[in-house]
Design an enzyme around this catalytic site. Structure first.
Site, PDB file in Angstrom:
ATOM      1  CB  CYS A  43      35.500  32.704 -18.853  1.00 11.40           C
ATOM      2  SG  CYS A  43      37.203  32.905 -18.336  1.00 11.40           S
ATOM      3  CB  CYS A  48      38.240  32.237 -15.381  1.00 19.56           C
ATOM      4  SG  CYS A  48      37.396  31.325 -16.670  1.00 19.56           S
ATOM      5  CG  HIS A 437      69.266  28.231  -5.873  1.00 24.15           C
ATOM      6  ND1 HIS A 437      68.544  27.324  -5.130  1.00 24.15           N
ATOM      7  CD2 HIS A 437      70.071  28.896  -5.008  1.00 24.15           C
ATOM      8  CE1 HIS A 437      68.901  27.421  -3.861  1.00 24.15           C
ATOM      9  NE2 HIS A 437      69.822  28.382  -3.755  1.00 24.15           N
TER      10      HIS A 437
HETATM   11  P1  FAD Z   1      30.170  30.365 -21.793  1.00 22.21           P
HETATM   12  O1  FAD Z   1      31.358  31.176 -21.465  1.00 22.21           O
HETATM   13  O2  FAD Z   1      29.367  29.818 -20.680  1.00 22.21           O
HETATM   14  O3  FAD Z   1      29.271  31.258 -22.730  1.00 22.21           O
HETATM   15  C1  FAD Z   1      28.004  30.846 -23.154  1.00 22.21           C
HETATM   16  C2  FAD Z   1      27.155  32.080 -23.375  1.00 22.21           C
HETATM   17  O4  FAD Z   1      25.982  31.722 -24.090  1.00 22.21           O
HETATM   18  C3  FAD Z   1      26.666  32.717 -22.085  1.00 22.21           C
HETATM   19  O5  FAD Z   1      27.043  34.079 -22.060  1.00 22.21           O
HETATM   20  C4  FAD Z   1      25.154  32.547 -22.109  1.00 22.21           C
HETATM   21  O6  FAD Z   1      24.469  33.633 -21.517  1.00 22.21           O
HETATM   22  C5  FAD Z   1      24.902  32.484 -23.600  1.00 22.21           C
HETATM   23  N1  FAD Z   1      23.681  31.775 -23.986  1.00 22.21           N
HETATM   24  C6  FAD Z   1      23.257  30.549 -23.560  1.00 22.21           C
HETATM   25  N2  FAD Z   1      22.133  30.191 -24.209  1.00 22.21           N
HETATM   26  C7  FAD Z   1      21.837  31.210 -25.062  1.00 22.21           C
HETATM   27  C8  FAD Z   1      20.799  31.424 -26.031  1.00 22.21           C
HETATM   28  N3  FAD Z   1      19.863  30.499 -26.245  1.00 22.21           N
HETATM   29  N4  FAD Z   1      20.797  32.585 -26.719  1.00 22.21           N
HETATM   30  C9  FAD Z   1      21.751  33.534 -26.517  1.00 22.21           C
HETATM   31  N5  FAD Z   1      22.747  33.374 -25.626  1.00 22.21           N
HETATM   32  C10 FAD Z   1      22.799  32.226 -24.928  1.00 22.21           C
HETATM   33  N6  FAD Z   1      37.784  27.858 -16.835  1.00 22.21           N
HETATM   34  C11 FAD Z   1      39.133  27.997 -16.861  1.00 22.21           C
HETATM   35  O7  FAD Z   1      39.752  27.720 -17.889  1.00 22.21           O
HETATM   36  N7  FAD Z   1      39.818  28.459 -15.751  1.00 22.21           N
HETATM   37  C12 FAD Z   1      39.184  28.798 -14.612  1.00 22.21           C
HETATM   38  O8  FAD Z   1      39.823  29.209 -13.647  1.00 22.21           O
HETATM   39  C13 FAD Z   1      37.766  28.685 -14.574  1.00 22.21           C
HETATM   40  N8  FAD Z   1      37.090  29.051 -13.468  1.00 22.21           N
HETATM   41  C14 FAD Z   1      35.727  28.962 -13.455  1.00 22.21           C
HETATM   42  C15 FAD Z   1      35.049  29.361 -12.306  1.00 22.21           C
HETATM   43  C16 FAD Z   1      33.679  29.280 -12.258  1.00 22.21           C
HETATM   44  C17 FAD Z   1      32.968  29.721 -11.015  1.00 22.21           C
HETATM   45  C18 FAD Z   1      32.951  28.779 -13.380  1.00 22.21           C
HETATM   46  C19 FAD Z   1      31.462  28.680 -13.347  1.00 22.21           C
HETATM   47  C20 FAD Z   1      33.617  28.387 -14.535  1.00 22.21           C
HETATM   48  C21 FAD Z   1      35.008  28.475 -14.581  1.00 22.21           C
HETATM   49  N9  FAD Z   1      35.731  28.070 -15.704  1.00 22.21           N
HETATM   50  C22 FAD Z   1      37.097  28.188 -15.719  1.00 22.21           C
HETATM   51  C23 FAD Z   1      35.053  27.468 -16.869  1.00 22.21           C
HETATM   52  C24 FAD Z   1      34.877  28.492 -18.001  1.00 22.21           C
HETATM   53  O9  FAD Z   1      34.176  29.614 -17.524  1.00 22.21           O
HETATM   54  C25 FAD Z   1      34.135  27.842 -19.146  1.00 22.21           C
HETATM   55  O10 FAD Z   1      34.821  26.677 -19.543  1.00 22.21           O
HETATM   56  C26 FAD Z   1      34.002  28.766 -20.355  1.00 22.21           C
HETATM   57  O11 FAD Z   1      33.362  29.954 -20.014  1.00 22.21           O
HETATM   58  C27 FAD Z   1      33.248  28.052 -21.474  1.00 22.21           C
HETATM   59  O12 FAD Z   1      33.047  28.921 -22.548  1.00 22.21           O
HETATM   60  P2  FAD Z   1      31.818  28.712 -23.524  1.00 22.21           P
HETATM   61  O13 FAD Z   1      32.022  29.675 -24.648  1.00 22.21           O
HETATM   62  O14 FAD Z   1      31.647  27.295 -23.851  1.00 22.21           O
HETATM   63  O15 FAD Z   1      30.527  29.108 -22.687  1.00 22.21           O
END
Ligand code: FAD
Length: 460
Positions: A43, A48, A437
């Protein structure tokens, strides 16, 4: 105190992992977190946040067109991609710094490297080449772009790369029909690139309300963004900096750049899930119960890696519920209903609750209220673009089941509407709410006539 090195080890410092680590540490747990790329995750670093900054940048294009009707002229306006990219990078660095500071401030130990599972309590740190143990493990490794396995796929970019391009291309073929494809088409168009969306299905934004999809189709066409349905690449070849894309239906497209926005997959490959007894769905996503617990008792998973609702606020909510459940003796399931969501296209789509198609399946009788109008700002600007607003109401209980908006500031409207929806607002509550409005949002509380499809079509 447990005999493990840590009470909690979090793998992945994105939206979910950072929140979970920080809150668990604040609740008194000894916490470590590993991140293989940059703290902040998708994100903040490549999702995002930089996307919304690019969306803002792209809007100035239409602002410059619209301002003429209001008497303004700006001579010689130019756009410099490198300035935008650099300023965006600086902002991302600032946010990354804040995330780091907050983690350290909460007493979380950070390992800036890849982590994998050796067994249910042991984590291998790849760069340090050592193992650590933890009583509880939280997997928050997120997702990554899925690229179809076709010849020449490596010539294409994904959204990860789009944030760091050296130069903008003149033309780009965006493959996909989801929100990332649509948003980037708008961004590129606004920044002076000619984008074409190639989507293998009949219409973009599958799963969104039909009126929103139709309305956006028209708006995109008016803004010069070409959407080619039933078009799926079968091979890419490159020559002299140009890409030739062959499609499954026999067409050949010449373009400067191809971007795959063909979905995302759970980031679980090589994570050692099998050795820890964590099961996954066929897609690779980790299967969890309502408390985010995996098939291994002491291992939890949250966010995009679990394939529930891949949005940042959802990953954060799942992290908070995990901390309540495990560290505050307050078992808390996550409520995945009524999640507001937006497509930051120009104009925006935002939505909460059921689509008309969903409501027709789940309810015996529904009433539809619909309004199509030219937003006030577009009148003097002479922009021929309509907003669409739609309420879906349960005929039996009068409860509002879904609210859908296509138009400027749709996301801001729907965020607030979502509160009313969670409180179970009825159409009578919407009607009894005084309008503000002049605003576009007032339309949501002033729609009185039920939509009668036959009459309405005749009138159009
Ligand atoms: P992530 O934020 O993906 O974090 C996972 C982290 O784990 C990463 O930093 C990765 O490097 C790390 N990692 C992975 N494997 C390992 C490992 N084995 N060891 C150590 N580190 C590791 N969501 C919204 O709500 N609004 C939006 O407008 C929006 N726009 C988006 C636009 C784009 C282009 C994209 C790709 C996504 C967007 N999203 C949006 C979705 C949002 O980014 C994700 O839902 C959110 O980041 C999920 O969070 P997370 O913690 O699950 O994973």
């Amino acid at each position: 105190m447990s005999h493990y090195d840590y009470d909690l080890f979090v793998i992945g410092a994105g939206s979910g992992g950072v929140r979970g680590a920080r809150m668990a540490a604040q609740a008194g747990a000894r916490v470590a977190i590993a991140e293989e790329h940059r703290v902040g995750g998708t994100c903040v670093i490549r999702g995002c946040v930089p996307k919304k900054l690019f969306v803002y940048a792209s809007h100035f294009h239409s602002d410059l067109e619209d301002m003429r009707g209001y008497g303004w002229t700006v001579d010689g306006a130019t756009f410099d991609w490198r300035t935008l990219r650099e300023n965006k990078d600086n902002e991302i660095d600032r946010l990354n710094g804040l995330y780091l500071k907050n983690l350290v401030g909460a007493g979380v130990e950070l390992f800036e490297e890849r982590a994998t599972l050796e067994d249910a309590h042991t984590v291998r740190l790849q760069k340090s080449d050592k193992t650590v143990t933890a009583e509880t493990i939280l997997i928050a490794t997120g997702g990554r772009p899925f690229v179809p396995d076709i010849p020449g796929a490596e010539l294409g970019i994904t959204s990860d790369d789009a944030f760091y391009l050296d130069e903008l291309p003149k033309t780009i073929a965006i493959i996909g029909g989801g929100y990332i494809a649509v948003e980037f088409a708008g961004i590129f168009k606004g920044l002076g690139v000619e984008p074409t969306i190639h989507y293998r299905g009949p219409q973009i934004l599958r799963g969104f309300d039909q009126d929103m999809r139709d309305g956006l189709d028209t708006a995109l066409a008016n803004r010069g963004i070409h959407v080619i349905p039933q078009s799926e690449p079968s091979r890419l070849t490159g020559e002299n900096g140009r890409i030739t894309m062959e499609t499954r239906n026999g067409n050949t497209v010449q373009t400067d750049m191809v971007m795959f926005a063909t979905g995302r997959e759970a980031h679980t490959k090589g994570l050692g899930l099998e050795s820890a007894g964590v099961t996954t769905a066929p897609s690779g996503a980790i299967t969890v119960d309502e408390y985010s617990r995996t098939s291994a008792d002491n291992i939890y998973a949250i966010g995009d890696v679990t394939e529930r609702v891949p949005l940042t606020p959802v990953a954060i909510a799942e992290a908070m519920a995990f901390v309540e459940t495990v560290y505050k003796q307050n078992p808390t399931p996550v409520d995945h209903h009524m999640i507001p969501t937006a497509v930051f296209s120009e104009p925006e789509i935002a939505t909460v609750g059921q689509t008309e198609a969903e409501a027709r399946t789940s309810h015996a009788s529904i009433d539809i209220y619909k309004s199509r109008f030219r937003p006030m700002k577009n009148t003097i600007a002479k922009r021929d673009e309509q907003s669409v607003m739609k309420l879906i109401v349960d005929g039996a209980s009068d409860r509002v089941l879904g609210v859908h908006v296509l138009g400027p500031d749709a996301a801001e409207m729907i965020q607030m509407t979502a509160i009313a929806m969670r409180l179970g607002a009825t159409k009578a509550d919407f009607d009894a709410t005084m309008a503000l409005h002049p605003s576009a949002a007032e339309e949501l509380v002033t729609m009185r006539e039920k939509w009668q499809p036959a009459e309405a079509e005749a009138a159009e």
